[in-house]
Design a protein around this motif. Structure first.
Motif, PDB file in Angstrom:
ATOM      1  N   ARG A   9      -4.675  -0.996  23.064  1.00  0.00           N
ATOM      2  CA  ARG A   9      -5.615   0.442  23.749  1.00  0.00           C
ATOM      3  C   ARG A   9      -5.620   1.291  22.606  1.00  0.00           C
ATOM      4  NH1 ARG A   9      -9.703   2.076  25.434  1.00  0.00           N
ATOM      5  NH2 ARG A   9      -9.996   3.348  27.338  1.00  0.00           N
ATOM      6  N   LEU A  10      -4.365   1.704  22.218  1.00  0.00           N
ATOM      7  CA  LEU A  10      -4.434   2.846  21.425  1.00  0.00           C
ATOM      8  C   LEU A  10      -5.033   2.813  20.153  1.00  0.00           C
ATOM      9  CD1 LEU A  10      -0.640   4.104  22.062  1.00  0.00           C
ATOM     10  CD2 LEU A  10      -2.856   5.115  22.984  1.00  0.00           C
ATOM     11  N   GLU A  11      -5.035   1.395  19.769  1.00  0.00           N
ATOM     12  CA  GLU A  11      -5.662   1.279  18.260  1.00  0.00           C
ATOM     13  C   GLU A  11      -7.252   1.184  18.673  1.00  0.00           C
ATOM     14  OE1 GLU A  11      -5.707   0.187  14.148  1.00  0.00           O
ATOM     15  OE2 GLU A  11      -4.702   1.410  15.437  1.00  0.00           O
ATOM     16  N   GLU A  12      -7.699   0.708  19.769  1.00  0.00           N
ATOM     17  CA  GLU A  12      -9.138   0.774  19.909  1.00  0.00           C
ATOM     18  C   GLU A  12      -9.723   2.271  19.915  1.00  0.00           C
ATOM     19  OE1 GLU A  12     -12.240  -0.301  23.711  1.00  0.00           O
ATOM     20  OE2 GLU A  12      -9.869  -0.263  23.940  1.00  0.00           O
TER      21      GLU A  12
ATOM     22  N   LEU B 245     -12.884  10.288   9.085  1.00  0.00           N
ATOM     23  CA  LEU B 245     -11.966   9.650   8.321  1.00  0.00           C
ATOM     24  C   LEU B 245     -12.266   8.203   7.866  1.00  0.00           C
ATOM     25  CD1 LEU B 245      -8.667  10.590  10.009  1.00  0.00           C
ATOM     26  CD2 LEU B 245      -9.458  11.475   8.008  1.00  0.00           C
ATOM     27  N   GLY B 246     -13.606   7.669   8.404  1.00  0.00           N
ATOM     28  CA  GLY B 246     -14.060   6.280   8.108  1.00  0.00           C
ATOM     29  C   GLY B 246     -13.318   5.252   8.849  1.00  0.00           C
ATOM     30  N   ASP B 247     -13.336   4.104   8.063  1.00  0.00           N
ATOM     31  CA  ASP B 247     -12.433   2.818   8.747  1.00  0.00           C
ATOM     32  C   ASP B 247     -11.229   3.123   8.598  1.00  0.00           C
ATOM     33  OD1 ASP B 247     -11.425   0.614   9.503  1.00  0.00           O
ATOM     34  OD2 ASP B 247     -12.356  -0.664   8.063  1.00  0.00           O
ATOM     35  N   VAL B 248     -10.205   3.510   9.625  1.00  0.00           N
ATOM     36  CA  VAL B 248      -8.854   3.719   9.558  1.00  0.00           C
ATOM     37  C   VAL B 248      -8.067   2.736   9.907  1.00  0.00           C
ATOM     38  CG1 VAL B 248      -9.216   6.176   9.980  1.00  0.00           C
ATOM     39  CG2 VAL B 248      -9.024   4.573  11.871  1.00  0.00           C
ATOM     40  N   SER B 249      -8.536   1.548   9.991  1.00  0.00           N
ATOM     41  CA  SER B 249      -7.749   0.291  10.097  1.00  0.00           C
ATOM     42  C   SER B 249      -6.411   0.124   8.942  1.00  0.00           C
ATOM     43  CB  SER B 249      -8.526  -0.924  10.314  1.00  0.00           C
ATOM     44  OG  SER B 249      -9.308  -1.360   8.936  1.00  0.00           O
ATOM     45  N   SER B 250      -6.585   0.564   8.009  1.00  0.00           N
ATOM     46  CA  SER B 250      -5.507   0.385   6.731  1.00  0.00           C
ATOM     47  C   SER B 250      -4.814   1.805   6.471  1.00  0.00           C
ATOM     48  CB  SER B 250      -5.851  -0.333   5.861  1.00  0.00           C
ATOM     49  OG  SER B 250      -7.039   0.328   5.172  1.00  0.00           O
TER      50      SER B 250
ATOM     51  N   LYS C 209       0.997  -1.243   0.022  1.00  0.00           N
ATOM     52  CA  LYS C 209       0.038  -0.012   0.088  1.00  0.00           C
ATOM     53  C   LYS C 209       0.746   1.238   0.034  1.00  0.00           C
ATOM     54  CE  LYS C 209      -3.711   2.168   2.383  1.00  0.00           C
ATOM     55  NZ  LYS C 209      -4.468   2.513   1.376  1.00  0.00           N
ATOM     56  N   VAL C 210       0.428   2.216  -0.762  1.00  0.00           N
ATOM     57  CA  VAL C 210       0.991   3.573  -0.642  1.00  0.00           C
ATOM     58  C   VAL C 210       0.013   4.809  -0.310  1.00  0.00           C
ATOM     59  CG1 VAL C 210       2.133   5.335  -2.157  1.00  0.00           C
ATOM     60  CG2 VAL C 210       2.808   3.061  -2.731  1.00  0.00           C
ATOM     61  N   ASP C 211       0.091   4.773   0.757  1.00  0.00           N
ATOM     62  CA  ASP C 211      -0.900   5.846   1.616  1.00  0.00           C
ATOM     63  C   ASP C 211      -0.714   7.213   1.115  1.00  0.00           C
ATOM     64  OD1 ASP C 211      -2.862   7.066   2.926  1.00  0.00           O
ATOM     65  OD2 ASP C 211      -2.517   5.924   4.949  1.00  0.00           O
ATOM     66  N   VAL C 212      -1.424   7.967   0.350  1.00  0.00           N
ATOM     67  CA  VAL C 212      -1.181   9.300   0.072  1.00  0.00           C
ATOM     68  C   VAL C 212      -2.276  10.197   0.794  1.00  0.00           C
ATOM     69  CG1 VAL C 212      -0.358   8.880  -2.257  1.00  0.00           C
ATOM     70  CG2 VAL C 212      -2.647   9.049  -2.002  1.00  0.00           C
ATOM     71  N   THR C 213      -2.673   9.670   1.704  1.00  0.00           N
ATOM     72  CA  THR C 213      -3.977  10.332   2.316  1.00  0.00           C
ATOM     73  C   THR C 213      -3.197  11.581   3.324  1.00  0.00           C
ATOM     74  OG1 THR C 213      -5.153   8.608   2.839  1.00  0.00           O
ATOM     75  CG2 THR C 213      -5.683  10.408   4.434  1.00  0.00           C
ATOM     76  N   PRO C 214      -2.028  11.103   4.145  1.00  0.00           N
ATOM     77  CA  PRO C 214      -1.597  12.289   4.932  1.00  0.00           C
ATOM     78  C   PRO C 214      -0.504  12.968   4.281  1.00  0.00           C
ATOM     79  CG  PRO C 214      -0.316  10.137   5.405  1.00  0.00           C
ATOM     80  CD  PRO C 214      -1.499   9.963   4.285  1.00  0.00           C
TER      81      PRO C 214
ATOM     82  N   GLU D 274     -12.134   4.148  16.746  1.00  0.00           N
ATOM     83  CA  GLU D 274     -13.341   5.050  17.249  1.00  0.00           C
ATOM     84  C   GLU D 274     -13.157   6.352  16.704  1.00  0.00           C
ATOM     85  OE1 GLU D 274     -16.082   5.935  20.823  1.00  0.00           O
ATOM     86  OE2 GLU D 274     -15.110   4.016  20.945  1.00  0.00           O
ATOM     87  N   ALA D 275     -11.860   7.093  16.909  1.00  0.00           N
ATOM     88  CA  ALA D 275     -11.760   8.523  16.601  1.00  0.00           C
ATOM     89  C   ALA D 275     -11.679   8.700  15.106  1.00  0.00           C
ATOM     90  CB  ALA D 275     -10.468   8.785  17.236  1.00  0.00           C
TER      91      ALA D 275
END
Length: 362
Positions: free
Chosen positions: A220-223, A234-239, A80-85, A227-228
């Motif tokens: 804990r931070l990922e939890e 930003l929707g589902d930010v798991s990836s 994956k190449v993430d160009v979001t940030p 949600e944040a």
């Protein structure tokens, strides 16, 4: 070219040297960087998020800017190449690269380059020391996280607020309760979840290596992050690599706030440029978790020293508005950069057969 920009390192490409189709472009970049592979042994990536970054640069299509810059965070063990940030460290190398590649003509004694970050639509002005048409890399400026000294690069962000989320506070609140913890969901150049370290049972002074091995904390931070992400639009930010996570605590080394940031699943050896700017912004918001632990200097123009595991990061912000409702009008900082390598890099032969041969060796 490969440049160190701030406390990161990345491969910088001319946009014209890469395929215009995003899918083909990303496939080429993954091949060049050696992803997916934890060691990136078959490419030029550095097997760490801070050294698996790319910059795609061209003359700007905007009349008010010199350069268009697309940042890419290249996944290490994922294709994956993430160009979001955005990335303010890699941004610091964009001006030298643009001058080296003839996109911007150097002046004496400094060259100002106005950069439009395509990822977020934000604009920054970079000031680089130059002489006789060349970039000066040597100097006396020092930034924590980088050995030695180099020439300073002044970075001034002109419109970073809401760069990804559309507003400084995506929920409209200074404090939100997320997964049972008080947080500030904020975006002043980078979507960040800011929370007190004590809220997750940590001091915030632990060494980076200790936190990086703390699987309970990371879970804990990922939890909280998942949600944040939804609350921030930003929707589902798991990836996704945003939002970043920033633990804050009272300063311990003469600064104004202490931080431990996660990017988002590894503890940062220091702190990213936009994360530092965003955390500093959170510090001046009355009632925020950051304001509870920070020591804020007086005055309209404030220099906030953001402590991190390997030193500190000074952020200069100009604050307007009122004491109850402060507004960050301008944010700036100092970075350095150094050209490390220039040459040709090759993709796998299977890709070379698919793309125009002239664009496979960038």
């Amino acid at each position: 070219m490969i440049l160190r920009g701030g406390t990161s390192k990345g491969a910088y490409f001319l946009a014209d040297d890469l395929p215009s189709d995003p899918a083909h472009r990303d496939a080429l970049l993954l091949s060049v960087m050696g992803s997916p592979d934890p060691r990136q042994i078959d490419g030029i990536g550095g097997a760490h998020p801070l050294t698996s970054k790319i910059a795609i640069v061209s003359r700007s299509k905007r009349p008010d800017c010199d350069i268009d810059f697309l940042f890419g965070q290249v996944g290490i063990d994922k294709p994956k190449v993430d160009v979001t940030p955005n990335c303010g460290n890699i941004l610091a190398g964009v001006a030298p690269f643009s001058i080296e590649r003839g996109l911007v003509k150097a002046a004496d004694p400094v060259t100002r380059v106005r950069v439009h970050t395509v990822n977020t639509g934000t604009i920054a002005e970079l000031t680089v020391q130059t002489r006789d048409g060349h970039v000066i890399y040597g100097g006396d400026a020092r930034i924590d996280g980088v050995p030695g000294t180099a020439a300073p690069i002044a970075v001034e962000f002109l419109d970073a607020a809401g760069s990804v989320c559309g507003s400084l506070l995506p929920t409209g609140n200074v404090v939100d309760r997320v997964a049972g913890v008080d947080v500030t969901l904020i975006d002043n150049g980078m979507p960040v979840v800011v929370l007190e370290a004590s809220a997750v049972g940590r001091t915030g002074y632990e060494p980076r290596e200790v936190l990086d091995r703390d699987t309970e904390l990371k879970a804990r931070l990922e939890e909280i992050r998942l949600e944040a992400g939804k609350l921030m639009g930003l929707g589902d930010v798991s990836s996704k690599v945003v939002p970043k996570m920033a633990l804050v605590s009272p300063p311990a080394a003469g600064g104004h706030v202490c931080t431990r940031s996660f990017i988002p699943h590894e503890c940062h050896a220091s702190i990213g440029v936009f994360a530092a700017v965003t955390v500093a912004t959170a510090c001046i918001l009355p009632g925020s978790p950051a304001s509870r632990v920070a020591q804020i200097p007086a005055g309209r123009e404030k220099t906030l020293s953001v402590e991190h595991p390997t030193g500190e990061f000074s952020v200069v912000i100009e604050v307007g508005g009122t004491e109850e409702n402060p507004i960050v009008e301008k944010a700036g900082l100092l970075r350095t950069a150094r050209l490390l390598f220039e040459g040709h890099v090759f993709a796998h032969e299977s890709l070379a057969q698919s793309f125009d041969a002239g664009r496979d060796a960038a």
